[in-house]
Design an enzyme around this catalytic site. Structure first.
Site, PDB file in Angstrom:
ATOM      1  N   GLU A 187       0.866  -1.385  -0.104  1.00 35.50           N
ATOM      2  CA  GLU A 187      -0.038   0.147   0.088  1.00 35.50           C
ATOM      3  C   GLU A 187       0.887   1.322  -0.051  1.00 35.50           C
ATOM      4  OE1 GLU A 187      -2.718  -0.213   3.090  1.00 35.50           O
ATOM      5  OE2 GLU A 187      -4.118  -1.461   2.001  1.00 35.50           O
ATOM      6  N   GLU A 256      -6.416  -8.004  -0.127  1.00 39.98           N
ATOM      7  CA  GLU A 256      -6.944  -7.769   1.239  1.00 39.98           C
ATOM      8  C   GLU A 256      -8.483  -7.655   1.273  1.00 39.98           C
ATOM      9  OE1 GLU A 256      -4.779  -5.247   3.694  1.00 39.98           O
ATOM     10  OE2 GLU A 256      -2.953  -5.632   2.974  1.00 39.98           O
TER      11      GLU A 256
HETATM   12  C1  GAL Z   1      -4.179  -2.466   5.167  1.00 39.26           C
HETATM   13  C2  GAL Z   1      -2.949  -3.116   5.256  1.00 39.26           C
HETATM   14  C3  GAL Z   1      -2.710  -4.219   6.345  1.00 39.26           C
HETATM   15  C4  GAL Z   1      -3.467  -4.025   7.519  1.00 39.26           C
HETATM   16  C5  GAL Z   1      -4.935  -3.716   7.095  1.00 39.26           C
HETATM   17  C6  GAL Z   1      -5.732  -3.531   8.226  1.00 39.26           C
HETATM   18  O1  GAL Z   1      -4.202  -1.297   4.970  1.00 39.26           O
HETATM   19  O2  GAL Z   1      -2.232  -3.517   4.245  1.00 39.26           O
HETATM   20  O3  GAL Z   1      -1.498  -4.706   6.479  1.00 39.26           O
HETATM   21  O4  GAL Z   1      -2.799  -3.325   8.199  1.00 39.26           O
HETATM   22  O5  GAL Z   1      -4.937  -2.446   6.460  1.00 39.26           O
HETATM   23  O6  GAL Z   1      -5.911  -4.593   9.170  1.00 39.26           O
END
Ligand code: GAL
Length: 753
Positions: A187, A256
């Site tokens: 990110e 994610e």
């Molecule tokens: C995303 C990040 C993850 C984790 C998630 C929130 O932005 O890539 O590593 O932090 O948010 O749980």
């Protein structure tokens, strides 16, 4: 002890023998991609991935977690790689225990699943310092995550080491291993603009550095709209069905899928209803997505001091389909398993469509996407249709809708998707949960042993395996050992502790005159200590007495002090509760205090203590004496805790308990123990803190309909955010364990400090 060493040795030998015979997990295959999907061994695939971070479980849990992911319908596992776990001291590596990544990857391979390895090495992840080792701050001239030579050198060294390790162990798909996908950075798009042109150059460098390592499988950058042509930019979020990568040649990947969320001490516990997760995933595949990873499928535990921050709790349960204890969380796990099965039935049609699916508007907020598979060339959609799969979506948050599709009538609940693998019959609707519901019960002798802490009755007769006796040792206030040193001025917290402990004492002496004392008596004014800015916790002591505490993230401290005539010892304990893990300029973040420390309300105005002589003492005495270590604990001067005694600050407590019979996980209720850290059999099971979530902000009923955010459907209002901690377990049953298990039939006495 001898017995346990022998057993350990035996386990090591067994694992070596096991891996020697299974070096190759798959017939070697290549991985590439086109605009539609990842291409695995020549075939486009629709992939379901389960996010599991290996150090958030114990190695004994790994096989069971992987098996439960596979049974739940996952094709692959995804994990970050945790630099600060693997290289705690520069040049000294740790690939043992929870950091035995090679073992983890091999377990994934031996179960027949693929792996997506996100090397980062910045990972965010609510993990201490975002995965960066704290020593990285000390590399001369370093600036993190930008076009900075010292940083790039360190990053390259670590990423190359991990790729080389995987190559040596033959773990890439073309070597017969499970790794089909990698990730560089994480990110970075969120912070890139803070670095101007240097940020843009860094993205290009990171991409070509990664490709140059010869891993031979595709690399991803998530949330990176300017990812170069040879790197796939991927989506992260609660929904990704509208996502378009930055080139037509790249597939739509969802690295994610936030199927829950993390919690902070004193915060509510997030919950995302499964109907909405299923809706989001069905919409994703409906609209052209091809790879979806649950962040997290199993969240696990931030053991020791690994949680990020500030203030993230020890549990990383994440409301995931497999809960922190490795148990299925129903109906989440089951409903998603049913969803995966429905998507799998559609896979042949989904991969056959080269461009967009056929779009049919069914109503004002209802639509269908249809995937037709034709015989022969699918590029020109002609010839005989051999397969057809469709998704019917109702994105109306309130009303059910009755729609007509290919001559048939379907009723779609609000905010739902029906999946029709044959374009006729509904195999699955995201809002109709057929899976069983599970209610976790806490049983004496089954899930938990309820350890009563000081301040609670120590005798709990129903809990026969909990020791009735607690022993204690007082922790000194202020300097305790030879390791302290005195300098003029305020040093930054992390520069002193190097994060070897949460704790740093700042001690100084202040001389108060008779005049000051009479001034306070006559005016009623109190002398007050003020600190411009601090994080995360400070506790102030004057002459050994607690004068006040502040909790916050870069907030001001103001506390009246009770000072005596002559010299007073001012001891301030600065504490971190998880280092910052997100945002730009992490290396400059620091901890402890910023600005001035001064005393106000004196006869002559104020006294600036910023440039006084301060004595620094890193850590607590008990921590550095390793009071919690099995080999030390008997030698220390523990005293019996009298039965009626009340709790007090800065005290070590220990007791013994037996692991209950059976195979269920064992949890410890540390709800009465205030703030601290706990060890079981020498293992740091994490920080605990009895902070309570706000009373407000939890709805009585959680309505899955409508766009989700992490505040919606939160639970646990008015209750401590986390009381229960992983305590101990049973290795043989795939459940976590924190030490060598007892011999069959015997109880092990576990030491809790
Ligand atoms: C995303 C990040 C993850 C984790 C998630 C929130 O932005 O890539 O590593 O932090 O948010 O749980």
């Amino acid at each position: 002890m001898l017995g346990s060493r022998a057993l350990l040795a035996c386990l090591v030998i067994a694992s070596v023998a096991y891996f020697a015979v299974s070096a190759e997990f798959f017939k070697p295959f290549n991985v590439s991609y086109d605009h539609r999907a990842l291409i695995i061994d020549g075939k486009r695939r629709m992939l379901i991935s389960a996010g599991i971070h290996y150090p958030r479980a114990t190695p004994e849990m790994w096989p069971d977690l992987i098996a439960k992911s596979k049974e739940g319908g996952a094709d692959m596992i995804q994990s970050y790689v945790f630099w600060n776990g693997h290289e705690p001291i520069r040049g000294q590596y740790n690939f043992e225990g929870r950091y035995d990544i090679v073992k983890f990857v091999k377990l994934v391979g031996s179960s027949g699943l693929y792996l997506h390895l996100r090397i980062g090495p910045y990972v965010c992840a609510e993990w201490n310092f975002g995965g960066f080792p704290v020593w990285l701050r000390d590399v001369p001239g370093i600036e993190f995550r930008t076009n900075n030579a010292p940083f790039k050198e360190e990053m390259h060294r670590f990423v190359k080491m991990i790729v080389d390790l995987m190559l040596d162990e033959m773990l890439f798909s073309w070597q017969g291993g499970p790794i089909i996908l990698l990730q560089i950075e994480n990110e970075y798009g969120n912070i890139e603009s803070s670095y101007g042109q240097r940020g843009k150059d860094y993205v290009k460098w990171a991409a070509s550095m990664a490709i140059g390592l010869g891993a031979g499988v595709p690399w991803v950058m998530c949330k990176q709209t300017d990812a170069p042509e040879n790197i796939i930019d991927a989506c992260n979020g609660f929904y990704c069905d509208g996502f378009k990568p930055n080139s037509y040649r790249k597939p739509v990947l969802w690295t994610e899928d936030w199927n829950g969320w993390f919690a902070s001490w004193g915060g509510r516990v997030p919950h995302r209803p499964v109907e909405d997760i299923a809706f989001a995933i069905a919409r994703f595949f409906e609209r052209g997505g091809s790879y979806q990873n649950y962040y997290m499928y199993f969240g696990g535990t931030n053991f020791g001091r690994t949680s990020g921050g500030p203030f993230y709790i020890t549990s990383y349960d994440y409301d995931a389909p497999i809960d922190e204890y490795g148990l299925l969380s129903q109906p989440k796990w089951g409903h998603l398993k049913d969803l995966h099965a429905a998507i799998k039935l559609c896979e042949p049609a989904l991969v056959a469509v080269d461009d967009s699916p056929q779009y049919i508007k069914l109503g004002p907020k209802q639509e269908a996407h249809v995937y037709h598979q034709y015989e022969g060339l699918h590029l020109n959609q002609s010839g005989k249709e051999i397969r057809c799969s469709a998704f019917l979506a109702n994105i109306d948050e309130r009303k059910a809708a009755t729609v007509k599709f290919f001559g048939r009538v379907y009723t779609l609940p609000p905010w739902s998707v029906s999946i029709l693998p044959d374009c006729k019959n509904v195999a699955f609707n995201t809002a109709k949960v057929g899976a069983q519901t599970s209610i976790k019960s806490l049983g004496y002798g089954s899930l938990s042993s309820n350890i009563m802490g000081p301040g609670q009755p120590l005798h709990h007769d129903e809990v026969s395996f909990v020791s009735k006796a607690w022993k204690t040792i007082k922790e000194p206030i202020g300097a305790w050992g030879e390791r302290n040193f005195t300098v003029q001025g305020l040093l930054e917290h992390l520069n002193v502790t190097k994060d070897t402990s949460d704790y740093l004492w700042y001690i100084t002496r202040i001389n108060m005159s008779d005049d000051d004392i009479s001034y306070w008596e006559n005016t009623g004014i109190n002398p007050t200590l003020s600190i411009n800015s601090m994080r995360d916790v400070v506790r102030i002591f004057v002459n050994g007495q607690h004068a006040g505490s502040t909790v916050g993230h870069w907030v001001q401290v103001v506390h009246p002090l009770n000072l005596s005539q002559g010299y007073n010892e001012l001891a301030i304990l600065s504490q971190t509760v998880g280092l910052q893990n997100s945002g730009a300029f992490l290396e400059k973040d620091g901890a402890g205090f910023k600005g001035q420390i001064k005393l106000t309300g004196l006869k002559n105005g104020e006294m600036d203590l910023t440039n006084s002589f301060w004595t620094y003492q890193v850590g607590l005495k008990g921590e550095f004496m390793k009071l919690y270590a099995l080999e030390n604990t008997e030698q220390a001067d523990w005293i019996e805790l009298p039965p009626e005694s009340s709790s007090s600050m800065f005290t070590w407590y220990k007791t013994y308990f037996d692991v209950p019979d059976g195979v269920d996980p064992v949890a410890l209720d540390l709800g009465t123990m205030g703030k601290g850290q706990a060890w079981v059999n020498g293992h740091n099971i994490g920080r605990h803190w009895s902070l309570v979530a706000p009373k407000e902000g939890c709805q009585n009923t959680c309505d899955y309909r409508g766009t989700y955010n992490e505040r919606k459907c939160a639970t646990n209002c008015g209750k401590p955010t986390q009381n229960w901690m992983i305590g101990s377990g049973h290795e043989a049953n795939g459940i976590y364990h924190l030490d060598v298990p007892p011999s069959r039939g015997l109880h092990q006495s576990n030491l809790l400090v």
